[in-house]
Design a protein around this motif. Structure first.
Motif, PDB file in Angstrom:
ATOM      1  N   PRO A 181       0.836  -1.206   0.000  1.00 30.36           N
ATOM      2  CA  PRO A 181       0.000   0.000   0.000  1.00 30.36           C
ATOM      3  C   PRO A 181       0.864   1.247   0.000  1.00 30.36           C
ATOM      4  CG  PRO A 181       0.074  -0.947   2.201  1.00 30.36           C
ATOM      5  CD  PRO A 181       0.801  -1.903   1.297  1.00 30.36           C
ATOM      6  N   GLY A 182       0.366   2.292  -0.623  1.00 35.42           N
ATOM      7  CA  GLY A 182       1.062   3.560  -0.609  1.00 35.42           C
ATOM      8  C   GLY A 182       0.566   4.436   0.518  1.00 35.42           C
ATOM      9  N   PRO A 183       1.146   5.626   0.671  1.00 36.75           N
ATOM     10  CA  PRO A 183       0.689   6.551   1.718  1.00 36.75           C
ATOM     11  C   PRO A 183      -0.800   6.867   1.551  1.00 36.75           C
ATOM     12  CG  PRO A 183       2.755   7.303   0.729  1.00 36.75           C
ATOM     13  CD  PRO A 183       2.268   6.164  -0.115  1.00 36.75           C
ATOM     14  N   GLY A 184      -1.529   6.727   2.649  1.00 36.51           N
ATOM     15  CA  GLY A 184      -2.954   7.038   2.627  1.00 36.51           C
ATOM     16  C   GLY A 184      -3.833   5.965   2.025  1.00 36.51           C
ATOM     17  N   ASP A 185      -3.255   4.828   1.620  1.00 41.86           N
ATOM     18  CA  ASP A 185      -4.063   3.773   1.008  1.00 41.86           C
ATOM     19  C   ASP A 185      -4.943   3.048   2.018  1.00 41.86           C
ATOM     20  OD1 ASP A 185      -3.433   4.105  -1.613  1.00 41.86           O
ATOM     21  OD2 ASP A 185      -1.975   2.467  -1.722  1.00 41.86           O
ATOM     22  N   LEU A 186      -4.514   2.989   3.285  1.00 48.78           N
ATOM     23  CA  LEU A 186      -5.237   2.254   4.308  1.00 48.78           C
ATOM     24  C   LEU A 186      -6.060   3.202   5.167  1.00 48.78           C
ATOM     25  CD1 LEU A 186      -2.375  -0.160   5.430  1.00 48.78           C
ATOM     26  CD2 LEU A 186      -4.298  -0.710   3.918  1.00 48.78           C
ATOM     27  N   PRO A 236      -7.525   4.867   8.599  1.00 46.20           N
ATOM     28  CA  PRO A 236      -6.737   5.233   9.793  1.00 46.20           C
ATOM     29  C   PRO A 236      -6.704   4.160  10.865  1.00 46.20           C
ATOM     30  CG  PRO A 236      -8.092   7.084   9.100  1.00 46.20           C
ATOM     31  CD  PRO A 236      -8.504   5.925   8.242  1.00 46.20           C
ATOM     32  N   VAL A 237      -7.804   3.443  11.080  1.00 43.12           N
ATOM     33  CA  VAL A 237      -7.790   2.433  12.134  1.00 43.12           C
ATOM     34  C   VAL A 237      -6.869   1.275  11.755  1.00 43.12           C
ATOM     35  CG1 VAL A 237      -9.808   1.130  11.320  1.00 43.12           C
ATOM     36  CG2 VAL A 237      -9.247   1.163  13.751  1.00 43.12           C
ATOM     37  N   THR A 238      -6.818   0.936  10.463  1.00 40.75           N
ATOM     38  CA  THR A 238      -5.896  -0.115  10.017  1.00 40.75           C
ATOM     39  C   THR A 238      -4.456   0.325  10.231  1.00 40.75           C
ATOM     40  OG1 THR A 238      -7.511  -0.743   8.326  1.00 40.75           O
ATOM     41  CG2 THR A 238      -5.283  -1.622   8.096  1.00 40.75           C
ATOM     42  N   GLU A 239      -4.166   1.562   9.891  1.00 36.25           N
ATOM     43  CA  GLU A 239      -2.813   2.091  10.112  1.00 36.25           C
ATOM     44  C   GLU A 239      -2.429   2.020  11.591  1.00 36.25           C
ATOM     45  OE1 GLU A 239      -0.579   2.904   8.047  1.00 36.25           O
ATOM     46  OE2 GLU A 239      -1.399   3.829   6.239  1.00 36.25           O
ATOM     47  N   HIS A 240      -3.392   2.324  12.454  1.00 34.42           N
ATOM     48  CA  HIS A 240      -3.120   2.300  13.900  1.00 34.42           C
ATOM     49  C   HIS A 240      -2.713   0.897  14.349  1.00 34.42           C
ATOM     50  CE1 HIS A 240      -3.683   3.106  18.203  1.00 34.42           C
ATOM     51  NE2 HIS A 240      -4.290   1.932  18.254  1.00 34.42           N
ATOM     52  N   TRP A 241      -3.509  -0.111  13.970  1.00 36.46           N
ATOM     53  CA  TRP A 241      -3.194  -1.477  14.431  1.00 36.46           C
ATOM     54  C   TRP A 241      -1.971  -2.033  13.714  1.00 36.46           C
ATOM     55  CZ3 TRP A 241      -4.970  -1.814  18.829  1.00 36.46           C
ATOM     56  CH2 TRP A 241      -6.229  -1.319  19.165  1.00 36.46           C
ATOM     57  N   LEU A 242      -1.731  -1.572  12.507  1.00 40.25           N
ATOM     58  CA  LEU A 242      -0.529  -1.992  11.798  1.00 40.25           C
ATOM     59  C   LEU A 242       0.714  -1.499  12.532  1.00 40.25           C
ATOM     60  CD1 LEU A 242       0.182  -3.467   9.131  1.00 40.25           C
ATOM     61  CD2 LEU A 242       0.240  -1.225   8.024  1.00 40.25           C
ATOM     62  N   ARG A 243       0.710  -0.234  12.948  1.00 42.98           N
ATOM     63  CA  ARG A 243       1.863   0.295  13.696  1.00 42.98           C
ATOM     64  C   ARG A 243       2.044  -0.464  15.004  1.00 42.98           C
ATOM     65  NH1 ARG A 243      -0.300   5.214  11.961  1.00 42.98           N
ATOM     66  NH2 ARG A 243      -1.344   5.517  13.969  1.00 42.98           N
ATOM     67  N   ARG A 244       0.942  -0.693  15.727  1.00 43.02           N
ATOM     68  CA  ARG A 244       1.046  -1.389  17.011  1.00 43.02           C
ATOM     69  C   ARG A 244       1.586  -2.801  16.819  1.00 43.02           C
ATOM     70  NH1 ARG A 244      -3.580  -1.506  21.723  1.00 43.02           N
ATOM     71  NH2 ARG A 244      -2.749  -3.218  22.977  1.00 43.02           N
ATOM     72  N   GLY A 245       1.109  -3.486  15.781  1.00 40.99           N
ATOM     73  CA  GLY A 245       1.571  -4.853  15.539  1.00 40.99           C
ATOM     74  C   GLY A 245       3.039  -4.923  15.175  1.00 40.99           C
ATOM     75  N   ARG A 246       3.514  -3.954  14.405  1.00 40.80           N
ATOM     76  CA  ARG A 246       4.930  -3.969  14.007  1.00 40.80           C
ATOM     77  C   ARG A 246       5.836  -3.631  15.188  1.00 40.80           C
ATOM     78  NH1 ARG A 246       4.923  -5.071   8.819  1.00 40.80           N
ATOM     79  NH2 ARG A 246       3.565  -4.024   7.309  1.00 40.80           N
ATOM     80  N   GLU A 247       5.333  -2.869  16.144  1.00 39.85           N
ATOM     81  CA  GLU A 247       6.140  -2.509  17.314  1.00 39.85           C
ATOM     82  C   GLU A 247       6.220  -3.622  18.346  1.00 39.85           C
ATOM     83  OE1 GLU A 247       4.115   0.948  18.638  1.00 39.85           O
ATOM     84  OE2 GLU A 247       4.924   2.253  17.048  1.00 39.85           O
ATOM     85  N   LEU A 248       5.353  -4.600  18.260  1.00 48.85           N
ATOM     86  CA  LEU A 248       5.284  -5.665  19.260  1.00 48.85           C
ATOM     87  C   LEU A 248       6.366  -6.710  18.971  1.00 48.85           C
ATOM     88  CD1 LEU A 248       3.192  -6.116  21.596  1.00 48.85           C
ATOM     89  CD2 LEU A 248       2.110  -7.800  20.107  1.00 48.85           C
ATOM     90  N   SER A 249       7.172  -7.029  19.961  1.00 49.49           N
ATOM     91  CA  SER A 249       8.218  -8.041  19.759  1.00 49.49           C
ATOM     92  C   SER A 249       7.627  -9.447  19.899  1.00 49.49           C
ATOM     93  CB  SER A 249       9.336  -7.851  20.780  1.00 49.49           C
ATOM     94  OG  SER A 249       8.912  -8.270  22.071  1.00 49.49           O
ATOM     95  N   GLY A 250       8.388 -10.422  19.433  1.00 48.79           N
ATOM     96  CA  GLY A 250       7.949 -11.806  19.565  1.00 48.79           C
ATOM     97  C   GLY A 250       7.784 -12.211  21.019  1.00 48.79           C
TER      98      GLY A 250
END
Length: 474
Positions: free
Chosen positions: A332-337, A339-353
């Motif tokens: 996806p490009g900027p703004g493609d998703l 806002p709520v998807t972007e929020h959970w995407l950021r949170r998921g990427r920040e979470l360690s194994g």
């Protein structure tokens, strides 16, 4: 034919078996209703009428739901149809489904004819059915209110009489909340009762296939038709009750011990007076029916870590969904998703194994704590589904800190996605200005029969299926 909108799915199938109508006639009447009413509510976002009519001609008239028209939530694949999951980014790719989801295939085998897809938020991660791919879906009881999410399109369509039953799913309240908002029956079955399909995106066991209906008997008969494992499922098979779930309709449940919870944890939106009164009314009806109704609830349910843990796990599955789609159609490009998807995407990427593993460990302990309450002698829990009446369309973005609000409202529903227990939303009342309020009943693992039996008791004492919203396919 104009009366078909008022009939439940079993009654429509009975007309086919008696020869009074054909499956094609049922489908044609439903198409007419959709075209007449859906422009006001925007619940049907893809129409497959030609194929549905062709499929109706091949329906086995002996099937339990022969010829009954239905709609499938856009998160669930129907072969050859768009598979964008409520995402404008995915929709632009023209992606289509290669096969039916297990739930869809089983509903077809039971005689249902799928007329199209219903709206859902992007990837199903919001409690309203609004997205850039389809716009805003409205509640037929009041067009300025949301029908909820993420199965809001399914619920709006069913409440408006477009179809008698619609397929959805519940990953945090996504069946129960829209059912409560639209004066419907919404059962979240026990994890594993209905197979989501091996390798399906069940979000670490939080998500289960389900439907919304206008009658308890449709819910019971549907469960009998589609329940069961698929080869490769990780969950153990669950035995149905003797005589199937329909048998729970035919005999009153034994005297049950029912705990009542009518307040939210301190960190969450508090229960309004009208919702609390609705819970108390249903508690009184259950007491009058002979059940032991007492104050009580699992203390663990109100643990302030319950929802953060749930959303830690959810956020990683959003990363999985987006990354899998990116491998297929490009990133996806900027703004493609949304806002709520972007929020959970950021949170998921920040979470360690390790952090995710710790979350799963905590959730295991949480399930054990919750189970102790049922093993202490309780059969059911009665609670709100949602702390207030349905919200206005545009919620939660119209309020400060909307994303956090969209999390906190799941205090009564999401804990049972973590535990995997069955829970049902049933209509409680209409407010003085005609807004639906629902209540939730929760049982121990595998005890959908208790939920169906008690819901049928309530339906008999205070019928609801005859009530029609202002926007209805008359």
């Amino acid at each position: 034919m104009s009366d078909l909108a008022t009939l439940d799915a079993l009654d429509q199938a009975a007309l086919v078996r008696s020869g009074e109508v054909t499956p094609v006639e049922l489908v044609e009447a439903a198409i007419e209703r959709i075209e007449q009413v859906d422009p006001a509510i925007n619940s049907v976002i893809h129409r497959r009428y030609d194929r549905a009519l062709e499929e109706a001609r091949r329906v086995d008239p002996a099937a339990p739901f022969a010829g009954v028209p239905t709609l499938s939530k856009a998160l669930n694949d129907t072969v050859g149809d768009p598979a964008h999951y409520g995402s404008a980014w995915v929709a632009r790719s023209g992606r289509t489904a290669r096969r039916d989801a297990v739930m869809v295939a089983r509903m077809r085998a039971a005689g249902f004819v799928v007329l199209g897809q219903t709206s859902t938020p992007e990837f199903g991660v919001l409690s309203v059915s609004e997205s850039r791919v389809h716009g805003v879906t409205r509640n037929p009881w009041s067009l300025d209110l949301t029908p909820g999410g993420s199965s809001g399109g399914a619920s709006a369509a069913t409440a408006a009489g477009l179809v008698p039953i619609a397929q959805g799913g519940d990953g945090g309240g996504s069946i129960r909340m829209p059912a409560a908002f639209c004066h419907l029956v919404g059962l979240k079955p026990t994890l594993g009762r209905i197979s989501g399909g091996p390798g399906g995106a069940n979000r670490w066991g939080h998500s289960v296939p389900a439907v919304v209906t206008r009658t308890v008997r449709d819910t019971a008969a549907l469960l009998d038709a589609v329940a069961g494992p698929a080869a490769g499922d990780a969950t153990a098979p669950l035995d149905p009750p003797d005589g199937g779930f329909v048998s729970a309709l035919q005999q009153p449940p034994r005297r049950l011990r029912i705990g009542v919870l009518d307040h939210a944890p301190g960190h969450a939106p508090q229960v309004t007076d009208e919702v609390r009164a609705a819970v108390r009314e249903i508690a009184a009806l259950l007491s009058d029916a002979g059940h032991e109704v007492v104050e009580g609830h699992p203390e663990a349910m109100l643990d302030p870590r319950a929802l953060p843990a749930f959303f830690d796990a959810l956020s990683v599955t959003v990363v999985q969904s987006v990354d899998a789609m990116a491998r297929e159609i490009g990133p996806p490009g900027p703004g493609d998703l949304d806002p709520v998807t972007e929020h959970w995407l950021r949170r998921g990427r920040e979470l360690s194994g390790v952090e995710l593993a710790d979350t799963f460990l905590w959730q295991g302990e949480f399930r054990a704590r919750m189970a102790q309450w049922w093993s202490s002698g309780f059969d059911l829990l009665l609670s709100p589904v949602f702390a207030s009446r349905p919200k206005q369309v545009g919620w939660p973005w119209a309020e400060p800190d909307g994303i956090q609000l969209s999390v906190d409202v799941l205090s009564f529903t999401a804990p049972f996605n973590t535990t995997g227990q069955p829970a049902i939303s049933v209509p409680a009342t209409l407010t003085a200005d005609g807004v639906p309020l629902g209540v939730q009943l929760v049982a121990d693992h595998g005890r959908e029969d208790l939920l169906i039996g008690v819901a049928a008791e309530l339906e008999q004492v205070r019928p609801w299926a005859h009530l029609r919203p202002p926007t209805f396919a008359a």
